[in-house]
Motif scaffolding. Sequence first.
Motif, PDB file in Angstrom:
ATOM      1  N   PHE A 100       7.657 -15.457  -7.302  1.00 21.35           N
ATOM      2  CA  PHE A 100       8.133 -14.285  -6.543  1.00 21.35           C
ATOM      3  C   PHE A 100       8.904 -14.743  -5.296  1.00 21.35           C
ATOM      4  CE2 PHE A 100       4.683 -10.994  -8.021  1.00 21.35           C
ATOM      5  CZ  PHE A 100       5.188 -11.082  -9.312  1.00 21.35           C
ATOM      6  N   ALA A 101       8.389 -15.781  -4.621  1.00 14.20           N
ATOM      7  CA  ALA A 101       9.011 -16.241  -3.367  1.00 14.20           C
ATOM      8  C   ALA A 101      10.437 -16.743  -3.624  1.00 14.20           C
ATOM      9  CB  ALA A 101       8.166 -17.345  -2.737  1.00 14.20           C
ATOM     10  N   TRP A 102      10.607 -17.557  -4.682  1.00 11.31           N
ATOM     11  CA  TRP A 102      11.957 -18.050  -5.008  1.00 11.31           C
ATOM     12  C   TRP A 102      12.871 -16.892  -5.407  1.00 11.31           C
ATOM     13  CZ3 TRP A 102      13.957 -22.282  -3.408  1.00 11.31           C
ATOM     14  CH2 TRP A 102      13.181 -23.430  -3.239  1.00 11.31           C
ATOM     15  N   THR A 103      12.302 -15.924  -6.117  1.00  9.28           N
ATOM     16  CA  THR A 103      13.102 -14.747  -6.519  1.00  9.28           C
ATOM     17  C   THR A 103      13.570 -13.994  -5.281  1.00  9.28           C
ATOM     18  OG1 THR A 103      11.787 -14.598  -8.533  1.00  9.28           O
ATOM     19  CG2 THR A 103      13.084 -12.654  -7.951  1.00  9.28           C
ATOM     20  N   ILE A 104      12.650 -13.813  -4.322  1.00 10.20           N
ATOM     21  CA  ILE A 104      13.025 -13.106  -3.088  1.00 10.20           C
ATOM     22  C   ILE A 104      14.127 -13.876  -2.354  1.00 10.20           C
ATOM     23  CG2 ILE A 104      12.181 -12.483  -0.769  1.00 10.20           C
ATOM     24  CD1 ILE A 104       9.488 -11.737  -2.182  1.00 10.20           C
ATOM     25  N   LEU A 105      13.972 -15.195  -2.287  1.00  7.75           N
ATOM     26  CA  LEU A 105      14.961 -16.011  -1.579  1.00  7.75           C
ATOM     27  C   LEU A 105      16.354 -15.857  -2.198  1.00  7.75           C
ATOM     28  CD1 LEU A 105      13.158 -19.377  -0.735  1.00  7.75           C
ATOM     29  CD2 LEU A 105      14.008 -17.663   0.853  1.00  7.75           C
ATOM     30  N   ILE A 106      16.424 -15.875  -3.521  1.00  5.74           N
ATOM     31  CA  ILE A 106      17.746 -15.796  -4.175  1.00  5.74           C
ATOM     32  C   ILE A 106      18.323 -14.382  -4.046  1.00  5.74           C
ATOM     33  CG2 ILE A 106      17.175 -15.273  -6.611  1.00  5.74           C
ATOM     34  CD1 ILE A 106      19.600 -18.019  -5.485  1.00  5.74           C
ATOM     35  N   VAL A 107      17.447 -13.368  -4.040  1.00  9.17           N
ATOM     36  CA  VAL A 107      17.928 -11.982  -3.834  1.00  9.17           C
ATOM     37  C   VAL A 107      18.515 -11.852  -2.432  1.00  9.17           C
ATOM     38  CG1 VAL A 107      17.134  -9.597  -3.525  1.00  9.17           C
ATOM     39  CG2 VAL A 107      16.414 -10.879  -5.535  1.00  9.17           C
ATOM     40  N   VAL A 108      17.825 -12.449  -1.448  1.00  7.41           N
ATOM     41  CA  VAL A 108      18.308 -12.386  -0.062  1.00  7.41           C
ATOM     42  C   VAL A 108      19.661 -13.113   0.055  1.00  7.41           C
ATOM     43  CG1 VAL A 108      17.843 -13.195   2.295  1.00  7.41           C
ATOM     44  CG2 VAL A 108      16.028 -12.096   0.981  1.00  7.41           C
ATOM     45  N   MET A 109      19.759 -14.298  -0.566  1.00 11.39           N
ATOM     46  CA  MET A 109      21.018 -15.060  -0.511  1.00 11.39           C
ATOM     47  C   MET A 109      22.147 -14.261  -1.148  1.00 11.39           C
ATOM     48  SD  MET A 109      20.117 -17.617   1.154  1.00 11.39           S
ATOM     49  CE  MET A 109      21.538 -18.652   1.173  1.00 11.39           C
ATOM     50  N   SER A 110      21.852 -13.608  -2.282  1.00 18.06           N
ATOM     51  CA  SER A 110      22.857 -12.814  -2.993  1.00 18.06           C
ATOM     52  C   SER A 110      23.335 -11.645  -2.126  1.00 18.06           C
ATOM     53  CB  SER A 110      22.249 -12.298  -4.307  1.00 18.06           C
ATOM     54  OG  SER A 110      22.997 -11.250  -4.823  1.00 18.06           O
ATOM     55  N   ALA A 111      22.364 -10.943  -1.499  1.00 16.84           N
ATOM     56  CA  ALA A 111      22.718  -9.790  -0.656  1.00 16.84           C
ATOM     57  C   ALA A 111      23.521 -10.243   0.558  1.00 16.84           C
ATOM     58  CB  ALA A 111      21.452  -9.070  -0.216  1.00 16.84           C
ATOM     59  N   LEU A 112      23.099 -11.378   1.154  1.00 16.18           N
ATOM     60  CA  LEU A 112      23.818 -11.915   2.315  1.00 16.18           C
ATOM     61  C   LEU A 112      25.255 -12.262   1.949  1.00 16.18           C
ATOM     62  CD1 LEU A 112      21.535 -14.406   4.276  1.00 16.18           C
ATOM     63  CD2 LEU A 112      22.951 -12.590   5.216  1.00 16.18           C
ATOM     64  N   PHE A 113      25.414 -12.957   0.827  1.00 17.12           N
ATOM     65  CA  PHE A 113      26.753 -13.364   0.393  1.00 17.12           C
ATOM     66  C   PHE A 113      27.622 -12.136   0.150  1.00 17.12           C
ATOM     67  CE2 PHE A 113      29.704 -14.035  -3.160  1.00 17.12           C
ATOM     68  CZ  PHE A 113      30.581 -14.902  -2.539  1.00 17.12           C
ATOM     69  N   GLU A 114      27.040 -11.143  -0.533  1.00 21.27           N
ATOM     70  CA  GLU A 114      27.822  -9.935  -0.863  1.00 21.27           C
ATOM     71  C   GLU A 114      28.278  -9.234   0.418  1.00 21.27           C
ATOM     72  OE1 GLU A 114      28.773  -6.067  -1.184  1.00 21.27           O
ATOM     73  OE2 GLU A 114      26.603  -6.264  -0.933  1.00 21.27           O
ATOM     74  N   ARG A 115      27.364  -9.141   1.410  1.00 20.98           N
ATOM     75  CA  ARG A 115      27.712  -8.467   2.674  1.00 20.98           C
ATOM     76  C   ARG A 115      28.828  -9.221   3.395  1.00 20.98           C
ATOM     77  NH1 ARG A 115      23.207  -5.107   4.492  1.00 20.98           N
ATOM     78  NH2 ARG A 115      22.987  -3.776   2.676  1.00 20.98           N
ATOM     79  N   VAL A 116      28.647 -10.554   3.509  1.00 16.52           N
ATOM     80  CA  VAL A 116      29.615 -11.364   4.262  1.00 16.52           C
ATOM     81  C   VAL A 116      30.974 -11.333   3.551  1.00 16.52           C
ATOM     82  CG1 VAL A 116      30.194 -13.742   4.973  1.00 16.52           C
ATOM     83  CG2 VAL A 116      27.880 -12.851   5.311  1.00 16.52           C
ATOM     84  N   PHE A 117      30.956 -11.473   2.228  1.00 16.44           N
ATOM     85  CA  PHE A 117      32.216 -11.519   1.485  1.00 16.44           C
ATOM     86  C   PHE A 117      32.935 -10.169   1.541  1.00 16.44           C
ATOM     87  CE2 PHE A 117      35.111 -11.620  -2.072  1.00 16.44           C
ATOM     88  CZ  PHE A 117      35.660 -12.883  -1.929  1.00 16.44           C
ATOM     89  N   SER A 118      32.185  -9.068   1.386  1.00 21.68           N
ATOM     90  CA  SER A 118      32.798  -7.735   1.441  1.00 21.68           C
ATOM     91  C   SER A 118      33.397  -7.483   2.824  1.00 21.68           C
ATOM     92  CB  SER A 118      31.777  -6.645   1.127  1.00 21.68           C
ATOM     93  OG  SER A 118      31.399  -6.733  -0.214  1.00 21.68           O
ATOM     94  N   ALA A 119      32.670  -7.896   3.879  1.00 18.69           N
ATOM     95  CA  ALA A 119      33.181  -7.700   5.244  1.00 18.69           C
ATOM     96  C   ALA A 119      34.458  -8.515   5.447  1.00 18.69           C
ATOM     97  CB  ALA A 119      32.125  -8.106   6.264  1.00 18.69           C
ATOM     98  N   THR A 120      34.475  -9.753   4.915  1.00 21.76           N
ATOM     99  CA  THR A 120      35.666 -10.596   5.033  1.00 21.76           C
ATOM    100  C   THR A 120      36.838  -9.958   4.299  1.00 21.76           C
ATOM    101  OG1 THR A 120      34.158 -12.468   4.984  1.00 21.76           O
ATOM    102  CG2 THR A 120      36.485 -12.987   4.742  1.00 21.76           C
ATOM    103  N   LEU A 121      36.559  -9.436   3.118  1.00 21.57           N
ATOM    104  CA  LEU A 121      37.602  -8.801   2.306  1.00 21.57           C
ATOM    105  C   LEU A 121      38.160  -7.568   3.023  1.00 21.57           C
ATOM    106  CD1 LEU A 121      38.775  -9.458  -0.489  1.00 21.57           C
ATOM    107  CD2 LEU A 121      37.248  -7.764  -1.458  1.00 21.57           C
ATOM    108  N   ARG A 122      37.251  -6.747   3.582  1.00 24.85           N
ATOM    109  CA  ARG A 122      37.688  -5.549   4.319  1.00 24.85           C
ATOM    110  C   ARG A 122      38.555  -5.962   5.506  1.00 24.85           C
ATOM    111  NH1 ARG A 122      32.575  -3.459   3.252  1.00 24.85           N
ATOM    112  NH2 ARG A 122      32.719  -1.717   1.806  1.00 24.85           N
TER     113      ARG A 122
END
Lengths: 250, 187
Positions: free
Chosen positions: A219-241
Amino acid sequence: MKNKRLLGKVAAVAVALLLWQAAAIWVDMRYLFAAPSDVLKTLLSLFGDAGTWGVLWRSCHKIILGFLIGLLLGAALGILAGRFSAVEIFLWPYMVTVKSVPVASFIVIALIWVKTAVLSTFISVLIVLPIIYNNILGGIRGADRKMTEMADVFSLPLGRRLLYIWMPAVKPFLLSAVHSAAGLAFKSGVAAEVIGLQNGTVGEMIHYARLHFESAELFAWTILIVVMSALFERVFSATLRGSFAGLERL
Amino acid sequence: MIKFNNVSKSFEGKQVLERFNLTLLEGDRVCLMGPSGCGKTTVGNLLLGILSPDEGEIFANRDDIAAVFQEDRLCEDFSALSNCRMVRPDMSAPYALSVLSKLLPAEDIHKPVRTFSGGMKRRVAIARALCADRKILLLDEPFSGLDGDTKESVAATICEHCHGKTLLMISHDRREAELLGAEIIEM
């Protein structure tokens, strides 16, 4: 109103955590169903372990590389197909195949073709490419016909059509495509790591946690990868905008 | 030169133009006038190549034509200045600014067009066509949405920038044709 919504979401998460804790107590088999408190303890111990960051880096940079290649390829092919319908027809069988074949099948097939070290990158490209391609194509096809006529009358070259006519039409499609493609790239990338047993990656950690019935670690590794995915998506979308806003100020 | 030679056009069986003839020489200023649905905008769209004639021929070099469309057709997310510079890559910013400053308040030139009123958008569409600096200017209802005083100042700017150019205007208002000194052709 916004604060009320946020409070509501926080309350919903708190209730979900309580239900999870209650279920874990009721099941009472920590190796099968870890309680949130156990997962939190494991997460804290992972944070303290220098090796964790190396594992996350190895997984994330390969998946992100695949996402970026898929994005660039999908955008280039989408623009070409939007401009020349022959390209769209030519690409149709490939895009339909990539879109409809299950990810697990692709991973197993890809294991025969590519080295395990690049498997998650390869799978991310395959997942991201058709999403971006279809959205770019849809945006170009949906561009206002009257604006295209205006571009014809003023003989706008390709570069200016891209910037002034197609970019505004494609922008909402691309932003929404990036939102879903980023999440899918991480999901399928980690799935590839699990099946391909990519050395020193999150997928491998998840695989061994499952083998050793370490559900808290899983569960812990799953949470970590979900957090990394959400972080990347936020940062990339903001950069794109931000990039779009910069181009609009040209 | 522009020449329409026995041009006919119909839409879904309805004849809009029948054996239409028109000749404009360099420097001519003509206004096509007539009631709605008489085919004025169709003439403009045929000239621009947006429509093809059912019969007859049209002679004109389309690369020489700039247009103010019936609708503004502006890039809404971009500034007024970007909309003008878009049509001529070699045009300097000071030139575009000099055209725009005659039509818009200076503080609005760098704002996105989506924030503009209908009248301001119309003036940007006119500025864009003037910035394209082509030999022929097609103006389809160029003053729609503009008040009386603004019409006069916009007409003065068009006249200033179209000296010696061919001008084909489409309107249903005789006074607007007079503002540009255009010869009226009833359709």
